[in-house]
Design a protein around this motif. Structure first.
Motif, PDB file in Angstrom:
ATOM      1  N   GLN A  19       0.757  -1.083   0.099  1.00  0.00           N
ATOM      2  CA  GLN A  19       0.004   0.075   0.052  1.00  0.00           C
ATOM      3  C   GLN A  19       0.830   1.193  -0.023  1.00  0.00           C
ATOM      4  OE1 GLN A  19      -0.020  -2.394   2.532  1.00  0.00           O
ATOM      5  NE2 GLN A  19      -0.117  -1.317   4.335  1.00  0.00           N
ATOM      6  N   PHE A  20       2.188   1.179   0.358  1.00  0.00           N
ATOM      7  CA  PHE A  20       3.082   2.356   0.402  1.00  0.00           C
ATOM      8  C   PHE A  20       3.721   2.611  -0.991  1.00  0.00           C
ATOM      9  CE2 PHE A  20       2.728   1.237   4.899  1.00  0.00           C
ATOM     10  CZ  PHE A  20       2.333   2.522   5.358  1.00  0.00           C
ATOM     11  N   GLY A  21       3.275   1.716  -1.835  1.00  0.00           N
ATOM     12  CA  GLY A  21       4.115   1.847  -3.340  1.00  0.00           C
ATOM     13  C   GLY A  21       5.391   1.148  -3.422  1.00  0.00           C
ATOM     14  N   ILE A  22       5.952   1.704  -4.531  1.00  0.00           N
ATOM     15  CA  ILE A  22       7.219   1.343  -4.808  1.00  0.00           C
ATOM     16  C   ILE A  22       8.401   1.875  -4.180  1.00  0.00           C
ATOM     17  CG2 ILE A  22       8.933   1.385  -7.039  1.00  0.00           C
ATOM     18  CD1 ILE A  22       6.419   2.056  -8.447  1.00  0.00           C
ATOM     19  N   PRO A  23       9.402   0.606  -3.372  1.00  0.00           N
ATOM     20  CA  PRO A  23      10.159   1.197  -2.503  1.00  0.00           C
ATOM     21  C   PRO A  23      11.360   1.927  -3.431  1.00  0.00           C
ATOM     22  CG  PRO A  23      10.022  -1.163  -2.346  1.00  0.00           C
ATOM     23  CD  PRO A  23       9.035  -0.697  -3.449  1.00  0.00           C
ATOM     24  N   VAL A  24      11.858   2.742  -2.757  1.00  0.00           N
ATOM     25  CA  VAL A  24      12.938   3.652  -3.318  1.00  0.00           C
ATOM     26  C   VAL A  24      14.059   3.802  -2.460  1.00  0.00           C
ATOM     27  CG1 VAL A  24      13.863   5.681  -4.700  1.00  0.00           C
ATOM     28  CG2 VAL A  24      11.749   4.804  -5.119  1.00  0.00           C
ATOM     29  N   ALA A  25      15.322   3.416  -2.566  1.00  0.00           N
ATOM     30  CA  ALA A  25      16.424   3.415  -1.538  1.00  0.00           C
ATOM     31  C   ALA A  25      16.973   4.884  -1.782  1.00  0.00           C
ATOM     32  CB  ALA A  25      17.529   2.237  -1.624  1.00  0.00           C
ATOM     33  N   THR A  26      17.147   5.715  -0.985  1.00  0.00           N
ATOM     34  CA  THR A  26      17.996   6.850  -1.349  1.00  0.00           C
ATOM     35  C   THR A  26      19.310   6.738  -0.880  1.00  0.00           C
ATOM     36  OG1 THR A  26      17.303   8.050   0.829  1.00  0.00           O
ATOM     37  CG2 THR A  26      15.644   8.385  -0.799  1.00  0.00           C
ATOM     38  N   THR A  27      20.026   7.251  -1.884  1.00  0.00           N
ATOM     39  CA  THR A  27      21.843   7.152  -1.690  1.00  0.00           C
ATOM     40  C   THR A  27      22.458   8.000  -2.551  1.00  0.00           C
ATOM     41  OG1 THR A  27      23.349   5.455  -2.002  1.00  0.00           O
ATOM     42  CG2 THR A  27      21.632   5.161  -3.424  1.00  0.00           C
ATOM     43  N   ARG A  28      23.758   8.084  -2.289  1.00  0.00           N
ATOM     44  CA  ARG A  28      24.330   8.957  -3.166  1.00  0.00           C
ATOM     45  C   ARG A  28      25.059   8.167  -4.357  1.00  0.00           C
ATOM     46  NH1 ARG A  28      30.241   9.525  -2.264  1.00  0.00           N
ATOM     47  NH2 ARG A  28      30.792   7.952  -0.583  1.00  0.00           N
ATOM     48  N   LYS A  29      25.162   6.822  -3.992  1.00  0.00           N
ATOM     49  CA  LYS A  29      25.672   5.918  -4.975  1.00  0.00           C
ATOM     50  C   LYS A  29      24.516   5.019  -5.739  1.00  0.00           C
ATOM     51  CE  LYS A  29      30.001   5.760  -2.824  1.00  0.00           C
ATOM     52  NZ  LYS A  29      31.093   4.965  -2.002  1.00  0.00           N
TER      53      LYS A  29
ATOM     54  N   LEU B 274      16.143  -5.224  -1.769  1.00  0.00           N
ATOM     55  CA  LEU B 274      14.617  -5.107  -1.700  1.00  0.00           C
ATOM     56  C   LEU B 274      14.066  -4.039  -2.413  1.00  0.00           C
ATOM     57  CD1 LEU B 274      13.675  -5.754   1.991  1.00  0.00           C
ATOM     58  CD2 LEU B 274      13.273  -7.194   0.295  1.00  0.00           C
ATOM     59  N   ALA B 275      14.635  -2.757  -2.718  1.00  0.00           N
ATOM     60  CA  ALA B 275      14.251  -1.704  -3.195  1.00  0.00           C
ATOM     61  C   ALA B 275      14.341  -1.793  -4.491  1.00  0.00           C
ATOM     62  CB  ALA B 275      14.979  -0.401  -2.718  1.00  0.00           C
ATOM     63  N   ARG B 276      13.146  -1.409  -5.398  1.00  0.00           N
ATOM     64  CA  ARG B 276      13.090  -1.649  -6.782  1.00  0.00           C
ATOM     65  C   ARG B 276      13.771  -0.552  -7.517  1.00  0.00           C
ATOM     66  NH1 ARG B 276       7.718  -1.228  -9.756  1.00  0.00           N
ATOM     67  NH2 ARG B 276       7.101  -2.713  -8.244  1.00  0.00           N
ATOM     68  N   TYR B 277      14.175   0.677  -6.826  1.00  0.00           N
ATOM     69  CA  TYR B 277      14.751   1.743  -7.198  1.00  0.00           C
ATOM     70  C   TYR B 277      15.739   2.229  -6.200  1.00  0.00           C
ATOM     71  CZ  TYR B 277      11.423   1.843 -11.009  1.00  0.00           C
ATOM     72  OH  TYR B 277      10.565   1.420 -11.988  1.00  0.00           O
ATOM     73  N   HIS B 278      17.073   2.904  -7.030  1.00  0.00           N
ATOM     74  CA  HIS B 278      17.886   3.506  -6.062  1.00  0.00           C
ATOM     75  C   HIS B 278      17.921   5.024  -6.585  1.00  0.00           C
ATOM     76  CE1 HIS B 278      20.576  -0.096  -5.145  1.00  0.00           C
ATOM     77  NE2 HIS B 278      19.190  -0.264  -4.790  1.00  0.00           N
ATOM     78  N   MET B 279      17.772   6.329  -5.499  1.00  0.00           N
ATOM     79  CA  MET B 279      17.722   7.651  -6.162  1.00  0.00           C
ATOM     80  C   MET B 279      18.870   8.449  -5.277  1.00  0.00           C
ATOM     81  SD  MET B 279      14.364  10.147  -5.871  1.00  0.00           S
ATOM     82  CE  MET B 279      14.642  10.302  -4.255  1.00  0.00           C
ATOM     83  N   ASP B 280      19.469   9.304  -5.840  1.00  0.00           N
ATOM     84  CA  ASP B 280      20.288  10.227  -5.600  1.00  0.00           C
ATOM     85  C   ASP B 280      19.584  11.558  -5.590  1.00  0.00           C
ATOM     86  OD1 ASP B 280      22.325  12.144  -4.876  1.00  0.00           O
ATOM     87  OD2 ASP B 280      23.471  11.572  -6.545  1.00  0.00           O
ATOM     88  N   ILE B 281      19.380  12.025  -4.529  1.00  0.00           N
ATOM     89  CA  ILE B 281      18.460  13.516  -4.629  1.00  0.00           C
ATOM     90  C   ILE B 281      19.154  14.568  -5.201  1.00  0.00           C
ATOM     91  CG2 ILE B 281      18.677  14.262  -2.180  1.00  0.00           C
ATOM     92  CD1 ILE B 281      15.324  14.225  -3.988  1.00  0.00           C
ATOM     93  N   THR B 282      20.767  14.485  -4.987  1.00  0.00           N
ATOM     94  CA  THR B 282      21.538  15.574  -5.334  1.00  0.00           C
ATOM     95  C   THR B 282      21.737  15.736  -6.843  1.00  0.00           C
ATOM     96  OG1 THR B 282      23.646  14.377  -5.153  1.00  0.00           O
ATOM     97  CG2 THR B 282      22.325  15.630  -3.067  1.00  0.00           C
ATOM     98  N   GLY B 283      21.549  14.432  -7.454  1.00  0.00           N
ATOM     99  CA  GLY B 283      21.935  14.041  -8.896  1.00  0.00           C
ATOM    100  C   GLY B 283      23.503  14.520  -9.113  1.00  0.00           C
ATOM    101  N   ARG B 284      24.225  14.440  -8.037  1.00  0.00           N
ATOM    102  CA  ARG B 284      25.607  14.598  -8.252  1.00  0.00           C
ATOM    103  C   ARG B 284      26.582  13.846  -7.374  1.00  0.00           C
ATOM    104  NH1 ARG B 284      26.678  20.825  -6.954  1.00  0.00           N
ATOM    105  NH2 ARG B 284      28.782  20.276  -7.698  1.00  0.00           N
ATOM    106  N   GLY B 285      26.001  12.990  -6.614  1.00  0.00           N
ATOM    107  CA  GLY B 285      26.692  11.974  -5.790  1.00  0.00           C
ATOM    108  C   GLY B 285      27.145  12.666  -4.426  1.00  0.00           C
TER     109      GLY B 285
END
Length: 191
Positions: A90-100, A140-151
């Motif tokens: 119910q929370f949707g698609i898991p996205v791990a936030t990371t710089r890498k 477990l996360a389907r996606y990984h995301m870097d919020i800065t876009g610059r690592g």
């Protein structure tokens, strides 16, 4: 639905001041940017409203916990156990936030914003502790995301503020562009 999830990697047996500060800081951010707030693996018992009331008694952050209480009263504050094989759907698609982010799982904040506007839900996982998210969470996360876009590595509370603000701003910009509106979150342009 967008959910900011604080993933506890400090101490799973005992509640620390660092836990309370992070929760108190995340409440107003989630409220301000219309996110749900989830706590994963925190040593807390009771209903979300009970937990929010207890935290509100012990903080001056966010008007003395007012925004955390508002989230709880509107069913936007959630207490989750550590995932055994995945996060609740119910929370949707898991996205791990990371710089890498790994190349094969990489998603950008813009993609999250676009897909959210089309009705997809995401749970954005933020590691709360020195070592960030555990390796199994990245799997477990389907996606990984870097919020800065610059690592760029961000301190946890900085990331807690940056993630919802950037995604919501992108969503509003996309809506403004699509709808051709002259108003943006209550601010009228003078064009």
């Amino acid at each position: 639905m967008l959910t900011l999830a604080l993933y506890n990697t400090y101490d799973t047996r005992r509640l620390h001041e660092a836990h309370l500060r992070a929760i108190a800081r995340a409440g107003p951010v989630a409220y301000a940017f219309d996110f749900h707030l989830a706590l994963v693996g925190f040593p807390l018992e009771g209903k979300p409203t009970d937990v929010a009331e207890e935290i509100a008694k012990n903080t001056t952050i966010g008007k003395g916990g007012k925004y955390l209480l508002e989230l709880a009263q509107n069913n936007k504050f959630h207490l989750l156990d550590f995932p055994k094989g995945g996060f609740p759907p119910q929370f949707g698609i898991p996205v791990a936030t990371t710089r890498k982010p790994s190349e094969e799982k990489k998603i950008t904040p813009l993609e999250v914003a676009e897909r959210s506007l089309r009705g997809e839900s995401f749970i954005l996982l933020v590691g709360l502790g020195r070592h960030g998210l555990p390796k199994e969470t990245f799997k477990l996360a389907r996606y990984h995301m870097d919020i800065t876009g610059r690592g760029v590595s961000l301190e946890t509370c900085t990331a807690i503020g940056a993630i919802p603000s950037k995604i919501r701003t992108l969503m509003e910009a996309l809506q403004w562009k699509t709808d051709g509106q002259k108003n943006w979150r209550g601010y009228s342009s003078r064009l």
